[in-house]
Structures are given as structure tokens and as C-alpha cells.
Design a protein around this motif. Structure first.
Motif, short mmCIF file in Angstrom:
data_model
loop_
_atom_site.label_atom_id
_atom_site.label_comp_id
_atom_site.label_asym_id
_atom_site.label_seq_id
_atom_site.Cartn_x
_atom_site.Cartn_y
_atom_site.Cartn_z
N LEU A 192 34.61 -27.21 20.65
CA LEU A 192 35.50 -28.37 20.58
C LEU A 192 35.38 -29.22 21.84
O LEU A 192 35.33 -30.45 21.79
CB LEU A 192 36.94 -27.92 20.37
N ALA A 193 35.32 -28.55 22.99
CA ALA A 193 35.21 -29.28 24.25
C ALA A 193 33.89 -30.05 24.32
O ALA A 193 33.82 -31.11 24.95
CB ALA A 193 35.32 -28.32 25.42
N LEU A 194 32.85 -29.56 23.64
CA LEU A 194 31.55 -30.22 23.65
C LEU A 194 31.43 -31.31 22.59
O LEU A 194 30.44 -32.03 22.57
CB LEU A 194 30.43 -29.19 23.43
N GLY A 195 32.44 -31.40 21.70
CA GLY A 195 32.42 -32.48 20.72
C GLY A 195 32.36 -32.06 19.27
O GLY A 195 32.10 -32.91 18.40
N ALA A 196 32.57 -30.78 18.95
CA ALA A 196 32.64 -30.38 17.54
C ALA A 196 33.72 -31.18 16.83
O ALA A 196 34.78 -31.49 17.41
CB ALA A 196 32.92 -28.89 17.42
N THR A 197 33.47 -31.53 15.58
CA THR A 197 34.39 -32.41 14.85
C THR A 197 35.47 -31.65 14.09
O THR A 197 36.32 -32.27 13.45
CB THR A 197 33.61 -33.30 13.87
N GLY A 198 35.44 -30.33 14.13
CA GLY A 198 36.44 -29.52 13.45
C GLY A 198 36.16 -28.05 13.67
O GLY A 198 35.19 -27.68 14.34
N VAL A 199 37.02 -27.22 13.11
CA VAL A 199 36.93 -25.77 13.26
C VAL A 199 37.12 -25.11 11.90
O VAL A 199 38.03 -25.49 11.14
CB VAL A 199 38.01 -25.24 14.23
N VAL A 200 36.28 -24.12 11.60
CA VAL A 200 36.50 -23.23 10.46
C VAL A 200 36.66 -21.85 11.06
O VAL A 200 35.67 -21.20 11.41
CB VAL A 200 35.34 -23.27 9.45
N ALA A 201 37.89 -21.39 11.20
CA ALA A 201 38.17 -20.18 11.99
C ALA A 201 38.96 -19.17 11.18
O ALA A 201 40.11 -19.41 10.83
CB ALA A 201 38.95 -20.54 13.26
N ALA A 202 38.34 -18.02 10.91
CA ALA A 202 39.05 -16.95 10.21
C ALA A 202 40.22 -16.44 11.03
O ALA A 202 41.26 -16.06 10.48
CB ALA A 202 38.09 -15.81 9.89
N SER A 203 40.08 -16.42 12.37
CA SER A 203 41.17 -15.93 13.21
C SER A 203 42.38 -16.87 13.19
O SER A 203 43.45 -16.50 13.65
CB SER A 203 40.70 -15.70 14.64
N ALA A 204 42.21 -18.07 12.62
CA ALA A 204 43.35 -18.98 12.48
C ALA A 204 44.28 -18.57 11.34
O ALA A 204 45.28 -19.24 11.09
CB ALA A 204 42.87 -20.42 12.28
N HIS A 205 43.97 -17.46 10.64
CA HIS A 205 44.99 -16.84 9.78
C HIS A 205 46.21 -16.50 10.63
O HIS A 205 47.34 -16.49 10.14
CB HIS A 205 44.46 -15.55 9.15
N LEU A 206 45.96 -16.12 11.89
CA LEU A 206 47.02 -15.86 12.86
C LEU A 206 47.05 -17.02 13.84
O LEU A 206 46.04 -17.67 14.06
CB LEU A 206 46.76 -14.55 13.60
N ASP A 207 48.18 -17.30 14.42
CA ASP A 207 48.28 -18.34 15.46
C ASP A 207 47.79 -19.70 14.95
O ASP A 207 47.19 -20.47 15.69
CB ASP A 207 47.49 -17.95 16.71
N THR A 208 48.05 -19.99 13.68
CA THR A 208 47.51 -21.22 13.08
C THR A 208 47.93 -22.46 13.86
O THR A 208 47.11 -23.33 14.17
CB THR A 208 47.98 -21.33 11.62
N ALA A 209 49.22 -22.56 14.15
CA ALA A 209 49.72 -23.74 14.84
C ALA A 209 49.09 -23.89 16.22
O ALA A 209 48.88 -25.01 16.71
CB ALA A 209 51.24 -23.68 14.95
N ALA A 210 48.78 -22.77 16.86
CA ALA A 210 48.15 -22.83 18.18
C ALA A 210 46.73 -23.37 18.07
O ALA A 210 46.28 -24.14 18.93
CB ALA A 210 48.15 -21.45 18.82
N TRP A 211 46.00 -23.00 17.03
CA TRP A 211 44.66 -23.55 16.82
C TRP A 211 44.75 -25.06 16.59
O TRP A 211 43.92 -25.83 17.09
CB TRP A 211 43.99 -22.87 15.63
N VAL A 212 45.74 -25.49 15.83
CA VAL A 212 45.91 -26.92 15.57
C VAL A 212 46.19 -27.66 16.87
O VAL A 212 45.65 -28.73 17.13
CB VAL A 212 47.02 -27.15 14.53
N ARG A 213 47.03 -27.06 17.70
CA ARG A 213 47.35 -27.71 18.97
C ARG A 213 46.12 -27.75 19.89
O ARG A 213 45.88 -28.75 20.58
CB ARG A 213 48.50 -27.00 19.68
N LEU A 214 45.33 -26.68 19.89
CA LEU A 214 44.12 -26.68 20.71
C LEU A 214 43.21 -27.83 20.30
O LEU A 214 42.68 -28.55 21.16
CB LEU A 214 43.38 -25.35 20.55
N ALA A 215 43.01 -28.00 19.00
CA ALA A 215 42.14 -29.08 18.53
C ALA A 215 42.69 -30.45 18.91
O ALA A 215 41.92 -31.38 19.18
CB ALA A 215 41.97 -28.98 17.01
#
Length: 296
Positions: A192-215
């Protein structure tokens, strides 16, 4: 204001104590992830154990997840493996996730020819799933740009097990309209820091809102915490530890997987618990909402 990169979750397939697909739990899980801020869901990806499901189960899972996404106005993609089954689907997906051909190692030219033929047959946009530590087929940044030029190929789920010169090359000069989705959870914050346009993350089953905030914010400390959590969740073959963690939270009825996978060991679940849960996060900045559609 530009929308932040979206976070998508490739869903597990929960099972009942008798071994059947737990459709009620799957629906509740899907709705909960979208409510936590996920921009969309991927059904029948590797995390969903598609090769261990019967054809009627795969169809039912895709229909259920598609219906939930459509009701929520969320993005919906379906994994199609190497591309043998391109539909039609009861609920039409926004895209199909097709894996680079595995085991045969056709070379970059063969991969390009494969996706050219696949895109000509598919009625829907294709996302290339590039995961060379599973397929044994590396692809250079040049090959990925060639794939991006194929009509109908709209993005890549990028999971190369690290960050190398090709990663930096691709993200430093990403083809217009071609999405590069971080698909390797431990490295997703860095991508994401390098410029990825999105995330497909299985670990976002947990801490979903935190992944959204990171993005949305690029919070470096949060990225470190999520990467550490992801490393613990991938101590064993995916999705075994994630299922164990979801079951421990009471969100799916069992932690079961189907052969050839085996259930996660207790010490792997304990390792997840030892990495402090990210927990609740502050609301996103005013006016900032995760994107729902690809193609940025």
C-alpha cells in the motif's frame, strides 16, 4: 477527496459439526465484514477451499455471497482457479479471479497467451492471481504490463511473497486503469505504501476496520501491527489458523477444514492470541470512505 484503496476479504467457507457448509454462518460472516467497512468480498478463492467443495456447494456459496454483496452495494468477485469454469453465475460477479497456470510452468509468453484466450471467452473482467510460490511461475513487471494490455484484464492480485525489484518497477509505473491488489497479507501494508490500489487480505476476517483505516491513512504503526497479526494467522496453511481464530470468537460453528488440509494446532491459535488484537479503531476522517469498485 480521492477515495482510499479498498479492502476486500476472500471468504472462508465455514462448516457445521456434521461437515456440511454452514450457509447461515457464511451469510452472517459476510454481512459482518461489510458492516465493518470491507468494500467487497471474494468468493471461492484459495481461502474458501474451492477444490474441496462439491459443484453444488460452490454454486450455492457464490450465489449467497453475491446476493449479500448486491444487497449491500459491495464489490463481488469469484475465484475460478485456472479458468475452466467461467460461469454463468446465479449472481453475476463484478470480476473473475483467475490463477496463473500452476505446475506446468508455461513461461511468461504462455501465461500471456493463456490469459488472452481466457479473456476472449470470459464475459466479465478478469483479475490475474499471481502467486508464484504456489504456481512455480514467476512473472516480471514487463510480463504483467503485457497482461494489463489484454482487453478484459483489469488487475492483478499480487502475492509474490515479498517485495523485489519487479514489485517496485510495477508499482512505480502502473498501467492506467490496471489495479494492483496486495494479496500477500504480511506485505500488504508495504505494498500500500508503494502504491497498491487495494488489498485482498484473508487476515482481514479479523481486525477488518483496522485494515480499512490502514488503507485510508497509511498509519505505519498500524501497518506493523497488522503485519504481525497476519504472520501469526499464516503460521499454517491458509485458512486453517484463520478458521480457528474465527471459531474461537464464536463467529463460525467449527474450525474444521477439509482434506488435504488439517485443523490448526492449538499452539498456532495461541500465537495469534499472543499478538495483541488491533481492536477498535477511530472513525475514518470526515468525507473519507473506502472505494467499492476497481478500475482506479
Amino acid at each position: 477527496m480521492t477515495a482510499p484503496p479498498p479492502v476486500y476479504v476472500p471468504l472462508v467457507t465455514p462448516y457445521t459439526a456434521s461437515g456440511a457448509v454452514a450457509y447461515d454462518a457464511l451469510e452472517a460472516l459476510a454481512r459482518g465484514l461489510l458492516a465493518e467497512g470491507a468494500a467487497g468480498l471474494f468468493a471461492l478463492g484459495t481461502t474458501g477451499e474451492p477444490e474441496s467443495l462439491e459443484p453444488d456447494e460452490r454454486a450455492a456459496v457464490a450465489e449467497l455471497v453475491g446476493r449479500v454483496c448486491r444487497e449491500a452495494g459491495a464489490y463481488f468477485a469469484v475465484g475460478v482457479g485456472g479458468g475452466r469454469d467461467l460461469g454463468p453465475w446465479p449472481v453475476e460477479p463484478d470480476a473473475l479471479l483467475a490463477t496463473v497456470p500452476a505446475f506446468v510452468r508455461p513461461g511468461e509468453a504462455g501465461v500471456v497467451a493463456h490469459f488472452t484466450a481466457l479473456a476472449a471467452r470470459a464475459r466479465l473482467p478478469l483479475i490475474v492471481y499471481h502467486v508464484p510460490y504456489r504456481t512455480a511461475q514467476p512473472l516480471s513487471a514487463r510480463a504483467l504490463r503485457t497482461l494489463a494490455a489484454i482487453p478484459g484484464v483489469t488487475g492483478v492480485k499480487y502475492a509474490v511473497g515479498g517485495i523485489d525489484a519487479d514489485t517496485v518497477d510495477l508499482l512505480g509505473d502502473r498501467p492506467a486503469g490496471f489495479d494492483v491488489l496486495a494479496g500477500d497479507d504480511v506485505f500488504a501494508p508495504a505494498l500500500l505504501a508503494l502504491g497498491a490500489t487495494g488489498v485482498v487480505a484473508a487476515s482481514a476476517h479479523l481486525d477488518t476496520a483496522a485494515w480499512v483505516r490502514l488503507a485510508a491513512t497509511g498509519d505505519r504503526a498500524l501497518g506493523h501491527r497488522l503485519a504481525a497479526r497476519a504472520a501469526a494467522l499464516f503460521r499454517e496453511p491458509n485458512p486453517t489458523v484463520i478458521k480457528a481464530a474465527l471459531h474461537a470468537e464464536g463467529r463460525i460453528p467449527t474450525a474444521d477444514v477439509r482434506l488435504p488440509l488439517l485443523p490448526a494446532r492449538p499452539e498456532s491459535l495461541a500465537a495469534v492470541a499472543a499478538v495483541a488484537a488491533v481492536g477498535a479503531v477511530d472513525a475514518l476522517p470526515p468525507g473519507v470512505r473506502p472505494a467499492v469498485r476497481l478500475g482506479t
